[in-house]
Design a protein around this motif. Structure first.
Motif, PDB file in Angstrom:
ATOM      1  N   ARG A   1     -47.729-122.528  32.125  1.00  0.00           N
ATOM      2  CA  ARG A   1     -47.488-123.708  31.285  1.00  0.00           C
ATOM      3  C   ARG A   1     -48.647-124.697  31.342  1.00  0.00           C
ATOM      4  O   ARG A   1     -48.947-125.385  30.374  1.00  0.00           O
ATOM      5  CB  ARG A   1     -46.186-124.398  31.712  1.00  0.00           C
ATOM      6  N   ARG A   2     -49.304-124.784  32.489  1.00  0.00           N
ATOM      7  CA  ARG A   2     -50.388-125.757  32.606  1.00  0.00           C
ATOM      8  C   ARG A   2     -51.769-125.116  32.509  1.00  0.00           C
ATOM      9  O   ARG A   2     -52.768-125.711  32.870  1.00  0.00           O
ATOM     10  CB  ARG A   2     -50.273-126.524  33.926  1.00  0.00           C
ATOM     11  N   VAL A   3     -51.830-123.891  31.962  1.00  0.00           N
ATOM     12  CA  VAL A   3     -53.098-123.170  31.936  1.00  0.00           C
ATOM     13  C   VAL A   3     -54.121-123.838  31.017  1.00  0.00           C
ATOM     14  O   VAL A   3     -55.323-123.680  31.220  1.00  0.00           O
ATOM     15  CB  VAL A   3     -52.869-121.702  31.512  1.00  0.00           C
ATOM     16  N   SER A   4     -53.678-124.557  29.996  1.00  0.00           N
ATOM     17  CA  SER A   4     -54.618-125.201  29.087  1.00  0.00           C
ATOM     18  C   SER A   4     -55.188-126.491  29.658  1.00  0.00           C
ATOM     19  O   SER A   4     -56.060-127.110  29.068  1.00  0.00           O
ATOM     20  CB  SER A   4     -53.942-125.498  27.745  1.00  0.00           C
ATOM     21  N   HIS A   5     -54.648-126.907  30.794  1.00  0.00           N
ATOM     22  CA  HIS A   5     -55.142-128.111  31.452  1.00  0.00           C
ATOM     23  C   HIS A   5     -56.026-127.724  32.636  1.00  0.00           C
ATOM     24  O   HIS A   5     -56.402-126.570  32.809  1.00  0.00           O
ATOM     25  CB  HIS A   5     -53.960-128.971  31.917  1.00  0.00           C
ATOM     26  N   ASP A   6     -56.350-128.674  33.450  1.00  0.00           N
ATOM     27  CA  ASP A   6     -57.137-128.394  34.653  1.00  0.00           C
ATOM     28  C   ASP A   6     -56.283-127.620  35.628  1.00  0.00           C
ATOM     29  O   ASP A   6     -55.253-128.107  36.098  1.00  0.00           O
ATOM     30  CB  ASP A   6     -57.586-129.724  35.281  1.00  0.00           C
ATOM     31  N   LEU A   7     -56.714-126.410  35.960  1.00  0.00           N
ATOM     32  CA  LEU A   7     -55.893-125.526  36.785  1.00  0.00           C
ATOM     33  C   LEU A   7     -56.144-125.701  38.278  1.00  0.00           C
ATOM     34  O   LEU A   7     -55.835-124.805  39.058  1.00  0.00           O
ATOM     35  CB  LEU A   7     -56.157-124.062  36.400  1.00  0.00           C
ATOM     36  N   ARG A   8     -56.667-126.819  38.666  1.00  0.00           N
ATOM     37  CA  ARG A   8     -56.911-127.041  40.086  1.00  0.00           C
ATOM     38  C   ARG A   8     -55.585-127.078  40.833  1.00  0.00           C
ATOM     39  O   ARG A   8     -54.711-127.906  40.541  1.00  0.00           O
ATOM     40  CB  ARG A   8     -57.656-128.361  40.283  1.00  0.00           C
ATOM     41  N   PRO A   9     -55.346-126.189  41.826  1.00  0.00           N
ATOM     42  CA  PRO A   9     -54.063-126.141  42.541  1.00  0.00           C
ATOM     43  C   PRO A   9     -53.767-127.449  43.265  1.00  0.00           C
ATOM     44  O   PRO A   9     -54.665-128.093  43.818  1.00  0.00           O
ATOM     45  CB  PRO A   9     -54.275-124.987  43.543  1.00  0.00           C
ATOM     46  N   VAL A  10     -52.499-127.821  43.288  1.00  0.00           N
ATOM     47  CA  VAL A  10     -52.094-129.089  43.888  1.00  0.00           C
ATOM     48  C   VAL A  10     -52.434-129.127  45.372  1.00  0.00           C
ATOM     49  O   VAL A  10     -52.929-130.133  45.888  1.00  0.00           O
ATOM     50  CB  VAL A  10     -50.582-129.319  43.676  1.00  0.00           C
TER      51      VAL A  10
END
Length: 261
Positions: free
Chosen positions: A121-130
């Protein structure tokens, strides 16, 4: 009562596998839609003939290609690693286990599926892991290691001696590299043990990675696969290098990069 439990377990397995299939399908659909959008943008820009517009077009294409490569690498590295770990849990989902253990494995498998879907779902955003954002590279790798060890299928040992902070961009690249190495072992090596060592020496960050699996045979395409290409690409951005070593049995690789000033 026993028949009801059996039906319930079968429904659980079928439902879980259907969830993994739908997740994989959503990734394929995302790429098709994304590539079609890029094609439409390219066709629109190709109609422009002015020199200045052509220069902007060239720069735009380069930016689009870079972004597409980033999304492809992150999907392959992160989602692939999560799904491979989830598969370990499903393989361990056995009705012969005590009910407490069965429920524990089931809950962990569903938790990983939810995390995989969240990543898509968040692949189009910054994929930096939390966990990487909050705790840094060492703790992020330790988190991945803990998830693998909890599956009771493969044991991962992680030793580190990192004496300096790692730049955010470099930390993300190294995190993806470790994910890719573990993912390759889980998918191809049939290993029982993995050893990871991460150290800093002078101006370098060095990763020693090994497993006791079946190694790279003469017919193996792992050495030239997408995963290894991704790792080499990430290392090149950090003035790094990758060296595969002879290991009998198993697989061993040493990766090095400069520490970003």
């Amino acid at each position: 009562m026993g028949e009801t439990s059996s039906i319930s377990a079968e429904q659980l397995l079928i439902g879980s596998m259907l969830g993994m299939f739908l997740l994989s399908l959503s990734i394929v659909i995302f790429f098709v839609v994304y590539q079609r959008r890029l094609l439409r943008q390219q066709q629109l820009h190709q109609r422009k003939e002015a020199d200045y517009q052509q220069q902007l077009l060239r720069a735009n294409f380069q930016s689009q290609e870079k972004e597409r490569n980033r999304i492809g690498k992150d999907l392959h590295d992160e989602v692939g690693a999560l799904l491979t770990t989830t598969k370990l849990y499903f393989q361990h989902l056995d009705q012969a286990n005590p009910p407490e253990r069965f429920n524990e494995v089931k809950n962990k498998a569903f938790s990983l599926l939810e995390e995989s879907m969240s990543t898509v779902r968040r692949v189009s955003h910054d994929l930096r892991p939390v966990v990487l954002e909050r705790l840094g590279l060492v703790e992020a790798i330790a988190n991945v290691v803990d998830k693998i060890n909890e599956s009771d299928q493969v044991y991962v040992s992680f030793h580190h001696a990192v004496s300096t902070s790692i730049d955010d961009e470099y930390a993300l690249n190294w995190y993806r590299i470790v994910q890719e190495l573990i993912n390759n072992t889980l998918k191809h090596a049939e290993a029982s043990n993995i050893r990871i060592e991460l150290v800093t020496e002078k101006d370098q960050l060095i990763l020693n990675y090994s497993d006791d699996g079946k190694g790279l045979g003469a017919e193996s395409d792992t050495a030239n696969g997408l995963g290894i290409q991704n790792m080499r690409s990430r290392l090149s951005l950090m003035q790094g290098e990758l060296e595969m070593k002879e290991s009998e049995p198993g697989f061993q690789v040493v990766l090095k990069s400069k520490l970003k000033p």
